[in-house]
Scaffold this active site. Structure first.
Site, PDB file in Angstrom:
ATOM      1  N   LYS A  52     -11.418  -5.097 -10.470  1.00 17.87           N
ATOM      2  CA  LYS A  52     -12.197  -5.047 -11.712  1.00 17.87           C
ATOM      3  C   LYS A  52     -11.436  -5.747 -12.841  1.00 17.87           C
ATOM      4  O   LYS A  52     -12.006  -6.491 -13.622  1.00 17.87           O
ATOM      5  CB  LYS A  52     -12.467  -3.586 -12.101  1.00 17.87           C
ATOM      6  CG  LYS A  52     -13.884  -3.159 -11.773  1.00 17.87           C
ATOM      7  CD  LYS A  52     -14.270  -1.936 -12.571  1.00 17.87           C
ATOM      8  CE  LYS A  52     -15.712  -1.562 -12.555  1.00 17.87           C
ATOM      9  NZ  LYS A  52     -16.782  -2.363 -12.267  1.00 17.87           N
TER      10      LYS A  52
ATOM     11  N   LYS B 227     -19.491  -6.604   0.221  1.00 13.80           N
ATOM     12  CA  LYS B 227     -20.182  -5.366   0.586  1.00 13.80           C
ATOM     13  C   LYS B 227     -21.544  -5.253  -0.109  1.00 13.80           C
ATOM     14  O   LYS B 227     -21.681  -5.657  -1.265  1.00 13.80           O
ATOM     15  CB  LYS B 227     -19.233  -4.223   0.189  1.00 13.80           C
ATOM     16  CG  LYS B 227     -19.834  -2.892  -0.048  1.00 13.80           C
ATOM     17  CD  LYS B 227     -18.796  -1.917  -0.550  1.00 13.80           C
ATOM     18  CE  LYS B 227     -19.250  -1.389  -1.895  1.00 13.80           C
ATOM     19  NZ  LYS B 227     -18.995   0.010  -2.149  1.00 13.80           N
TER      20      LYS B 227
ATOM     21  N   LYS C 282     -24.806  -1.098  -4.891  1.00 16.27           N
ATOM     22  CA  LYS C 282     -25.864  -0.855  -5.880  1.00 16.27           C
ATOM     23  C   LYS C 282     -25.867  -1.950  -6.933  1.00 16.27           C
ATOM     24  O   LYS C 282     -26.886  -2.274  -7.494  1.00 16.27           O
ATOM     25  CB  LYS C 282     -25.630   0.491  -6.567  1.00 16.27           C
ATOM     26  CG  LYS C 282     -25.602   1.666  -5.639  1.00 16.27           C
ATOM     27  CD  LYS C 282     -25.501   2.943  -6.457  1.00 16.27           C
ATOM     28  CE  LYS C 282     -24.899   4.078  -5.671  1.00 16.27           C
ATOM     29  NZ  LYS C 282     -23.431   4.115  -5.781  1.00 16.27           N
TER      30      LYS C 282
HETATM   31  N1  AQP Z   1     -22.122  -1.360   1.871  1.00 18.55           N
HETATM   32  C1  AQP Z   1     -21.653  -0.197   2.272  1.00 18.55           C
HETATM   33  N2  AQP Z   1     -21.364   0.015   3.573  1.00 18.55           N
HETATM   34  C2  AQP Z   1     -20.893   1.212   4.002  1.00 18.55           C
HETATM   35  N3  AQP Z   1     -20.687   2.260   3.175  1.00 18.55           N
HETATM   36  C3  AQP Z   1     -20.970   2.095   1.858  1.00 18.55           C
HETATM   37  N4  AQP Z   1     -20.880   2.921   0.798  1.00 18.55           N
HETATM   38  C4  AQP Z   1     -21.293   2.267  -0.316  1.00 18.55           C
HETATM   39  N5  AQP Z   1     -21.663   1.015  -0.004  1.00 18.55           N
HETATM   40  C5  AQP Z   1     -21.466   0.874   1.347  1.00 18.55           C
HETATM   41  C6  AQP Z   1     -20.413   4.293   0.883  1.00 18.55           C
HETATM   42  O1  AQP Z   1     -21.317   5.125   0.172  1.00 18.55           O
HETATM   43  C7  AQP Z   1     -20.590   6.223  -0.374  1.00 18.55           C
HETATM   44  C8  AQP Z   1     -20.970   6.439  -1.800  1.00 18.55           C
HETATM   45  O2  AQP Z   1     -20.563   5.373  -2.571  1.00 18.55           O
HETATM   46  P1  AQP Z   1     -20.613   5.446  -4.148  1.00 18.55           P
HETATM   47  O3  AQP Z   1     -21.968   5.174  -4.601  1.00 18.55           O
HETATM   48  O4  AQP Z   1     -20.059   6.714  -4.650  1.00 18.55           O
HETATM   49  O5  AQP Z   1     -19.612   4.327  -4.543  1.00 18.55           O
HETATM   50  P2  AQP Z   1     -19.527   2.853  -4.112  1.00 18.55           P
HETATM   51  O6  AQP Z   1     -18.834   2.718  -2.810  1.00 18.55           O
HETATM   52  O7  AQP Z   1     -18.886   2.150  -5.281  1.00 18.55           O
HETATM   53  O8  AQP Z   1     -21.040   2.398  -3.954  1.00 18.55           O
HETATM   54  P3  AQP Z   1     -21.679   1.090  -4.456  1.00 18.55           P
HETATM   55  O9  AQP Z   1     -23.056   1.041  -3.848  1.00 18.55           O
HETATM   56  O10 AQP Z   1     -20.795  -0.075  -4.203  1.00 18.55           O
HETATM   57  O11 AQP Z   1     -21.836   1.353  -6.020  1.00 18.55           O
HETATM   58  P4  AQP Z   1     -21.448   0.425  -7.251  1.00 18.55           P
HETATM   59  O12 AQP Z   1     -22.107  -0.897  -7.043  1.00 18.55           O
HETATM   60  O13 AQP Z   1     -21.999   1.160  -8.441  1.00 18.55           O
HETATM   61  O14 AQP Z   1     -19.948   0.351  -7.280  1.00 18.55           O
HETATM   62  C9  AQP Z   1     -19.108   5.930  -0.197  1.00 18.55           C
HETATM   63  O15 AQP Z   1     -18.627   6.682   0.881  1.00 18.55           O
HETATM   64  C10 AQP Z   1     -19.091   4.468   0.136  1.00 18.55           C
HETATM   65  O16 AQP Z   1     -17.983   4.125   0.942  1.00 18.55           O
END
Ligand code: AQP
Length: 328
Positions: free
Chosen positions: A111, A194, A197
Site C-alpha cells: 500500500k 488476486k 472487492k
Molecule cells: N481472491 C481470493 N482468493 C482466495 N481467498 C480470498 N479472500 C479474499 N480474496 C480472495 C479471502 O477472503 C477472506 C476475507 O477477506 P477480507 O475481505 O477480510 O479481506 P481481503 O483479503 O483484503 O479481501 P479483498 O476482497 O481483497 O478486499 P479488499 O479489496 O477490500 O482488500 C480472507 O480469508 C481472504 O484471504
C-alpha cells in the site's frame, strides 16, 4: 473439537474469491468444530467508507454467510463492532507488538509503495494487531484464510507466544488453515493479481452479480493463445484460475475436468463454467433474498453478539489481570 475464528470485512461487495477462499471452508469446518464467523466492520473503516453503504454491506455479508450455508445452530455469527472486547484486547496487544514487525507486513508495504504514506491511516498500519485480537480473544486454534492473509495469522502467533512468555499462559497459539485449491482466486482480466472487492469490475465476480453479468465476465476472461484446457499456473494462469473455480463449485477434481474438456475449445469450456456458476450463484442469491430483510437475521446476529460478548469479556478480564490493570 477445535475453536475456529474467521471474518470478512465489509469493504466492498463479496466476491467469488471470498466465497472460495473463505466461506466455502467455513461451511465445511462448522460441522466438526466450535466456529465463530464475524463480519469485521472495524477492519473496513481503516479506509474511508460511506456510512449507509457500510451498514448495508455489513448486513449483506451476514445474510450471505447464511445463504452460503453457515448454520447458526452450528456456528456463532456476529458483527465485530458489537463486541467491545476486540478493541480492548487490540490495545493491550498493540502495547506488546513492535513497530518493526508491523513495518514488515507485506500488505502494508504494498500500500505504501502504491499510495505513499500521507493518506494512509494508522488503522491500516495497526490492523494486523486488531486481527490478532480477533483471533486470540476466542482461543481460536485454527484460522481459515486465503493465502493473502497468512502473514497476519503468523503475526498473531508471534504476539501470542510473546504475551504468554511475558505474562504466563494466556492465549492458545493459532494455526492457519488454507484450502488446497482456491486459496488465491485470481482476477479474470489479470490472472497475476488476486480477485478482490477493490479490483476491476470486469475481473471480479460478485456473489450478488446479475446472472447475465456473470456469464459476460466468464466469457471475456483472459486466457492465452493456446487452446488446451490444462492446469499450469506458470504458463497458463488464466485457464488454471478458471479450472480452480470450476473444480470448487462443481466438486469435480481438476484432473477430471481436464479429461472432460480434452476435446473442447476455450469458448466451450467457458460456457460450461458460466452455466455451472450461474446455477450455483443464483441458488445462493435466492436464499439471500429470503434472509436479507428477515427478523431471523437480526435475531441470529443478536444471539451471536451475546455469545461472543460472553466469551470476550471473560477473556478480557483474565488479560487485564495478567497485565496489572484493575478489573473486578
Ligand atoms: N481472491 C481470493 N482468493 C482466495 N481467498 C480470498 N479472500 C479474499 N480474496 C480472495 C479471502 O477472503 C477472506 C476475507 O477477506 P477480507 O475481505 O477480510 O479481506 P481481503 O483479503 O483484503 O479481501 P479483498 O476482497 O481483497 O478486499 P479488499 O479489496 O477490500 O482488500 C480472507 O480469508 C481472504 O484471504
Amino acid at each position: 473439537m477445535k475453536t475456529i475464528f474467521s471474518g470478512i470485512k465489509p469493504s466492498g461487495d463479496l466476491t467469488l474469491g471470498n466465497y472460495i477462499g473463505a466461506i466455502s471452508n467455513f461451511v465445511q469446518l462448522q460441522n466438526e468444530n466450535k466456529c465463530l464467523f464475524c463480519v469485521v466492520d472495524l477492519h473496513a473503516i481503516t479506509v474511508p467508507q460511506e456510512k449507509l453503504e457500510l451498514r448495508k454491506r455489513t448486513k449483506d455479508i451476514a445474510a450471505l454467510y447464511l445463504a452460503c450455508g453457515i448454520d447458526p445452530n452450528k456456528a456463532t455469527i456476529f458483527i465485530q463492532s458489537e463486541v467491545s472486547a476486540h478493541n480492548q484486547l487490540a490495545w493491550i496487544l498493540e502495547c506488546n507488538t513492535y513497530v518493526g514487525e508491523l513495518n514488515r507486513m507485506t500488505q502494508y508495504k504494498d500500500k505504501v509503495l502504491k499510495e505513499g504514506t500521507s493518506a494512509l491511516t494508522s488503522g491500516i498500519y495497526t490492523y494486523p494487531v486488531l486481527m490478532a485480537a480477533d483471533i486470540l480473544l476466542y482461543d481460536s486454534s485454527l484460522v481459515p484464510v486465503g493465502e493473502d492473509q497468512l502473514q497476519h495469522v503468523e503475526i498473531a502467533r508471534d504476539i501470542a507466544v510473546r504475551f504468554n512468555n511475558k505474562y504466563g499462559e494466556t492465549f492458545v497459539i493459532p494455526e492457519h488453515y488454507v484450502p488446497k485449491i482456491g486459496a488465491r482466486i485470481m482476477d479474470l482480466q489479470n490472472p497475476t493479481i488476486k480477485m478482490s472487492k477493490s479490483s476491476s469490475a470486469k475481473g471480479c465476480i460478485l456473489l450478488l452479480d446479475d446472472p447475465k453479468i456473470i456469464r459476460k465476465k466468464i466469457m471475456s476472461a483472459i486466457t492465452d493463445s493456446e487452446s488446451s484446457i490444462k492446469y499450469d499456473i506458470k504458463n497458463k494462469p488464466g485457464i488454471s484460475n478458471l479450472l480452480s473455480i470450476f473444480s470448487i463449485i462443481s466438486n469435480i477434481s481438476i484432473k477430471d475436468l481436464e479429461s472432460q474438456f480434452v476435446n473442447s475449445n476455450y469458448g466451450e469450456f467457458k460456457k460450461a463454467l458460466a452455466d455451472e456458476l450461474v446455477d450455483f450463484i443464483t441458488s445462493i442469491q435466492k436464499r439471500f433474498v429470503e434472509i436479507r430483510n428477515s427478523q431471523q437475521l437480526d435475531d441470529i446476529l443478536d444471539q451471536g453478539a451475546i455469545t461472543a460478548n460472553n466469551i470476550g469479556s471473560r477473556k478480557i478480564k483474565k488479560v487485564y489481570k495478567k497485565v496489572g490493570l484493575l478489573r473486578k
